[in-house]
Design an enzyme around this catalytic site. Structure first.
Site, PDB file in Angstrom:
ATOM      1  N   GLY A 265       0.829  -1.209   0.000  1.00 41.01           N
ATOM      2  CA  GLY A 265       0.000   0.000   0.000  1.00 41.01           C
ATOM      3  C   GLY A 265       0.859   1.252   0.000  1.00 41.01           C
ATOM      4  O   GLY A 265       1.865   1.307   0.704  1.00 41.01           O
TER       5      GLY A 265
ATOM      6  N   ARG B 227       0.844  -4.793  -5.729  1.00 46.64           N
ATOM      7  CA  ARG B 227       0.994  -6.064  -5.029  1.00 46.64           C
ATOM      8  C   ARG B 227       1.304  -7.093  -6.109  1.00 46.64           C
ATOM      9  O   ARG B 227       0.812  -6.990  -7.226  1.00 46.64           O
ATOM     10  CB  ARG B 227      -0.261  -6.376  -4.229  1.00 46.64           C
ATOM     11  CG  ARG B 227      -0.445  -5.346  -3.096  1.00 46.64           C
ATOM     12  CD  ARG B 227      -1.362  -5.809  -1.995  1.00 46.64           C
ATOM     13  NE  ARG B 227      -1.203  -4.986  -0.807  1.00 46.64           N
ATOM     14  CZ  ARG B 227      -1.885  -3.845  -0.576  1.00 46.64           C
ATOM     15  NH1 ARG B 227      -2.783  -3.425  -1.437  1.00 46.64           N
ATOM     16  NH2 ARG B 227      -1.664  -3.164   0.527  1.00 46.64           N
TER      17      ARG B 227
ATOM     18  N   ASP C 163       5.543  -5.026   6.042  1.00 47.35           N
ATOM     19  CA  ASP C 163       6.234  -6.289   6.361  1.00 47.35           C
ATOM     20  C   ASP C 163       6.110  -7.328   5.246  1.00 47.35           C
ATOM     21  O   ASP C 163       6.996  -8.170   5.091  1.00 47.35           O
ATOM     22  CB  ASP C 163       5.828  -6.846   7.727  1.00 47.35           C
ATOM     23  CG  ASP C 163       4.325  -6.910   7.908  1.00 47.35           C
ATOM     24  OD1 ASP C 163       3.588  -6.671   6.921  1.00 47.35           O
ATOM     25  OD2 ASP C 163       3.882  -7.214   9.037  1.00 47.35           O
TER      26      ASP C 163
ATOM     27  N   THR D  65       4.246   2.266   5.656  1.00 45.80           N
ATOM     28  CA  THR D  65       2.865   1.785   5.743  1.00 45.80           C
ATOM     29  C   THR D  65       2.081   2.672   6.701  1.00 45.80           C
ATOM     30  O   THR D  65       2.610   3.094   7.736  1.00 45.80           O
ATOM     31  CB  THR D  65       2.782   0.320   6.221  1.00 45.80           C
ATOM     32  OG1 THR D  65       1.405   0.017   6.516  1.00 45.80           O
ATOM     33  CG2 THR D  65       3.591   0.031   7.463  1.00 45.80           C
TER      34      THR D  65
ATOM     35  N   ASP E 188      -0.203   1.590   8.454  1.00 42.09           N
ATOM     36  CA  ASP E 188      -0.757   0.710   9.494  1.00 42.09           C
ATOM     37  C   ASP E 188       0.039   0.707  10.807  1.00 42.09           C
ATOM     38  O   ASP E 188      -0.470   0.222  11.818  1.00 42.09           O
ATOM     39  CB  ASP E 188      -0.853  -0.738   8.985  1.00 42.09           C
ATOM     40  CG  ASP E 188      -1.729  -0.872   7.751  1.00 42.09           C
ATOM     41  OD1 ASP E 188      -2.572   0.020   7.520  1.00 42.09           O
ATOM     42  OD2 ASP E 188      -1.565  -1.863   6.998  1.00 42.09           O
TER      43      ASP E 188
ATOM     44  N   ASP F  99       2.309  -1.212  11.682  1.00 44.58           N
ATOM     45  CA  ASP F  99       2.302  -2.592  12.194  1.00 44.58           C
ATOM     46  C   ASP F  99       3.631  -3.311  11.983  1.00 44.58           C
ATOM     47  O   ASP F  99       3.656  -4.538  11.910  1.00 44.58           O
ATOM     48  CB  ASP F  99       1.155  -3.383  11.538  1.00 44.58           C
ATOM     49  CG  ASP F  99       1.287  -3.449  10.017  1.00 44.58           C
ATOM     50  OD1 ASP F  99       2.114  -2.705   9.457  1.00 44.58           O
ATOM     51  OD2 ASP F  99       0.564  -4.252   9.397  1.00 44.58           O
TER      52      ASP F  99
ATOM     53  N   ARG G 287      -5.581  -2.838   8.342  1.00 39.98           N
ATOM     54  CA  ARG G 287      -5.528  -4.285   8.070  1.00 39.98           C
ATOM     55  C   ARG G 287      -5.697  -5.046   9.384  1.00 39.98           C
ATOM     56  O   ARG G 287      -6.694  -4.861  10.050  1.00 39.98           O
ATOM     57  CB  ARG G 287      -4.230  -4.656   7.362  1.00 39.98           C
ATOM     58  CG  ARG G 287      -4.381  -5.944   6.557  1.00 39.98           C
ATOM     59  CD  ARG G 287      -3.131  -6.355   5.881  1.00 39.98           C
ATOM     60  NE  ARG G 287      -2.906  -5.643   4.630  1.00 39.98           N
ATOM     61  CZ  ARG G 287      -1.879  -5.844   3.842  1.00 39.98           C
ATOM     62  NH1 ARG G 287      -0.965  -6.724   4.169  1.00 39.98           N
ATOM     63  NH2 ARG G 287      -1.742  -5.191   2.723  1.00 39.98           N
TER      64      ARG G 287
HETATM   65  P1  ADP Z   1       2.918  -4.495   2.717  1.00 43.44           P
HETATM   66  O1  ADP Z   1       4.304  -4.475   2.210  1.00 43.44           O
HETATM   67  O2  ADP Z   1       2.331  -3.123   2.845  1.00 43.44           O
HETATM   68  O3  ADP Z   1       2.774  -5.332   3.967  1.00 43.44           O
HETATM   69  P2  ADP Z   1       1.722  -6.670   1.174  1.00 43.44           P
HETATM   70  O4  ADP Z   1       1.565  -7.557   2.358  1.00 43.44           O
HETATM   71  O5  ADP Z   1       0.600  -6.594   0.207  1.00 43.44           O
HETATM   72  O6  ADP Z   1       1.992  -5.148   1.606  1.00 43.44           O
HETATM   73  O7  ADP Z   1       3.050  -7.116   0.426  1.00 43.44           O
HETATM   74  C1  ADP Z   1       3.507  -6.410  -0.693  1.00 43.44           C
HETATM   75  C2  ADP Z   1       4.141  -7.365  -1.650  1.00 43.44           C
HETATM   76  O8  ADP Z   1       5.287  -7.979  -1.036  1.00 43.44           O
HETATM   77  C3  ADP Z   1       3.272  -8.532  -2.085  1.00 43.44           C
HETATM   78  O9  ADP Z   1       2.389  -8.189  -3.112  1.00 43.44           O
HETATM   79  C4  ADP Z   1       4.313  -9.516  -2.573  1.00 43.44           C
HETATM   80  O10 ADP Z   1       4.792  -9.175  -3.843  1.00 43.44           O
HETATM   81  C5  ADP Z   1       5.443  -9.292  -1.575  1.00 43.44           C
HETATM   82  N1  ADP Z   1       5.356 -10.281  -0.492  1.00 43.44           N
HETATM   83  C6  ADP Z   1       4.473 -10.291   0.532  1.00 43.44           C
HETATM   84  N2  ADP Z   1       4.659 -11.385   1.292  1.00 43.44           N
HETATM   85  C7  ADP Z   1       5.649 -12.097   0.729  1.00 43.44           C
HETATM   86  C8  ADP Z   1       6.316 -13.327   1.041  1.00 43.44           C
HETATM   87  N3  ADP Z   1       5.972 -14.045   2.098  1.00 43.44           N
HETATM   88  N4  ADP Z   1       7.309 -13.724   0.217  1.00 43.44           N
HETATM   89  C9  ADP Z   1       7.669 -13.006  -0.857  1.00 43.44           C
HETATM   90  N5  ADP Z   1       7.094 -11.834  -1.201  1.00 43.44           N
HETATM   91  C10 ADP Z   1       6.103 -11.376  -0.424  1.00 43.44           C
HETATM   92  O1  F6P Z   2      -1.572  -1.709   4.343  1.00 44.37           O
HETATM   93  C1  F6P Z   2      -2.170  -0.479   4.035  1.00 44.37           C
HETATM   94  C2  F6P Z   2      -3.653  -0.654   3.760  1.00 44.37           C
HETATM   95  O2  F6P Z   2      -4.209   0.608   3.492  1.00 44.37           O
HETATM   96  C3  F6P Z   2      -4.429  -1.353   4.879  1.00 44.37           C
HETATM   97  O3  F6P Z   2      -4.710  -0.496   5.955  1.00 44.37           O
HETATM   98  C4  F6P Z   2      -5.633  -1.835   4.120  1.00 44.37           C
HETATM   99  O4  F6P Z   2      -6.186  -2.971   4.738  1.00 44.37           O
HETATM  100  C5  F6P Z   2      -5.078  -2.193   2.772  1.00 44.37           C
HETATM  101  O5  F6P Z   2      -3.854  -1.490   2.630  1.00 44.37           O
HETATM  102  C6  F6P Z   2      -5.984  -1.861   1.628  1.00 44.37           C
HETATM  103  O6  F6P Z   2      -5.419  -2.319   0.474  1.00 44.37           O
HETATM  104  P1  F6P Z   2      -5.935  -1.932  -0.994  1.00 44.37           P
HETATM  105  O7  F6P Z   2      -5.393  -0.575  -1.317  1.00 44.37           O
HETATM  106  O8  F6P Z   2      -5.348  -2.984  -1.838  1.00 44.37           O
HETATM  107  O9  F6P Z   2      -7.420  -1.910  -0.937  1.00 44.37           O
END
Ligand code: ADP
Ligand code: F6P
Length: 335
Positions: A25, A86, A117, A139, A141, A143, A185
């Site tokens: 995000g 993503r 994360d 982020t 969040d 978190d 989230r």
């Molecule tokens: P954020 O980084 O904000 O936590 P996401 O959880 O959507 O957001 O993760 C962002 C991107 O990081 C995912 O779309 C994916 O490409 C990569 N990613 C997430 N988890 C994993 C994982 N366990 N292993 C490898 N890549 C990951």
């Molecule tokens: O991680 C940031 C965040 O805005 C969360 O708070 C929320 O759950 C999620 O991303 C929303 O994702 P998307 O933009 O894909 O709807």
């Protein structure tokens, strides 16, 4: 394993080119971080390549050179100039190997990943394949366990707070109950901070989900009315329950008009606050400094009033909990 060894062997010892991407995000302040990475690296004679659309763009080789001028006039902008995405393929070993090979192909000696994360989990995989990585916590969040601050939280929480103040005005005029859903989230930090800052009667957070008792909440709304309060503000973190249906059930049970407001993506946009601009700039500069000092596979954080860095594996194994005392204070102040 062979692939892993091959990439490891072929990585250059000296860092000449740094790659930077934003992932997951978007968060206000990401541009300040990108700008700081670019300008700090250029000031040290390094080249910078920007990867567009996070890991998705990396796998599609959407890679551009970044100059000092490319990041002009960006520090005050919300979103991310590199775009974000993503990327499902990055979760597979094939995707990760391809990503590492593309870094090698484009001469990216080290990669700065700005994201949450999930993005760090992707960076960790790249690190295992020999790509030097630095994670910057980006982020809304809040978190990420290793840090008390994440890029974007301050802006998002202020945006949400201002919006909730507005909802409170109309809620008071109509003597209604308002349920306002904030993002986060699986984490309740935005909800907790807004709950305290907006003087909410109730904060619902995913961390306290098991304790959610709607009958008790309904009783409290009725008692609140009897005490002469003119409204009842509930901050509901997404992930706790369906805000719209919750509002319908509460209205039915209490007879008090109840409205649901979902703040949604407005919380992610907007010009970053001063704090987000400054902290993101410091973190971006720190990422480059760490790499120049030969430190890799680190996550930059802010802990106990200081900017710090942690080993990425250690950072990802840490757990973060809502500070109970803050939640308790919020409950007392809602009386
Ligand atoms: P954020 O980084 O904000 O936590 P996401 O959880 O959507 O957001 O993760 C962002 C991107 O990081 C995912 O779309 C994916 O490409 C990569 N990613 C997430 N988890 C994993 C994982 N366990 N292993 C490898 N890549 C990951
Ligand atoms: O991680 C940031 C965040 O805005 C969360 O708070 C929320 O759950 C999620 O991303 C929303 O994702 P998307 O933009 O894909 O709807």
């Amino acid at each position: 394993m062979e692939e892993k060894l091959r990439v490891l062997e072929e990585m250059e010892d000296t860092i000449r080119t740094i790659g930077v991407l934003t992932s997951g995000g978007d968060a206000p302040g990401m541009n300040a971080a990108i700008r700081a990475v670019v300008r700090t690296a250029l000031s040290k004679g390094l080249r910078v390549r920007g990867i567009r659309r996070g890991y998705h763009g990396l796998l599609r080789e959407e890679i551009i050179d970044l100059s000092a001028r490319d990041v002009s006039d960006t520090i005050q902008r919300g979103g991310t100039i590199l775009q974000t995405a993503r990327c499902h393929s990055m979760r597979s070993p094939e995707g990760q190997q391809k990503a590492a090979a593309i870094c090698k192909k484009y001469g990216i000696d080290a990669l700065v990943v700005i994201g949450g994360d999930g993005s760090f989990a992707g960076a960790q995989k790249l690190a295992e394949l020999g790509v030097r990585v630095i994670g910057l916590p980006g982020t809304i969040d809040l978190d990420i366990a290793c840090t008390d601050y994440t890029i974007g939280f301050d802006t998002a929480v202020n945006t949400a707070m201002e919006a909730i103040d507005k909802v409170r005005d109309t809620s008071t005029s109509h003597e209604r109950c308002s349920i306002i859903e904030v993002m986060g989230r699986g984490a309740g930090y935005l909800a907790l901070w807004c709950g305290i800052a907006n003087g909410a009667e109730r904060i619902l957070m995913p961390e306290e989900k098991d304790d959610y008792d709607e009958q008790e909440l309904i009783k409290d709304i009725m008692a609140n009315k009897k005490r002469g309060k003119k409204n009842y503000i509930i901050i509901n973190a997404e992930g706790v329950g369906d805000t719209i249906n919750m509002a319908k059930r509460i209205e039915e049970a209490t007879g008090i008009e109840t409205r649901a407001t979902i703040l949604g993506h407005m919380q992610r946009g907007g010009s970053p606050t001063c704090k987000d601009r400054v902290y993101a700039s410091i973190m971006g500069a720190m990422a480059v400094e760490l790499l120049v000092q030969g430190k890799t596979n680190r996550v930059v954080g802010y802990r106990n009033g200081q900017f710090v860095d942690y080993d990425m594996n250690e950072a990802l194994s840490m757990k973060k909990e809502i500070p109970q005392e803050q939640y308790d204070i919020a409950k007392v102040l809602a009386l």
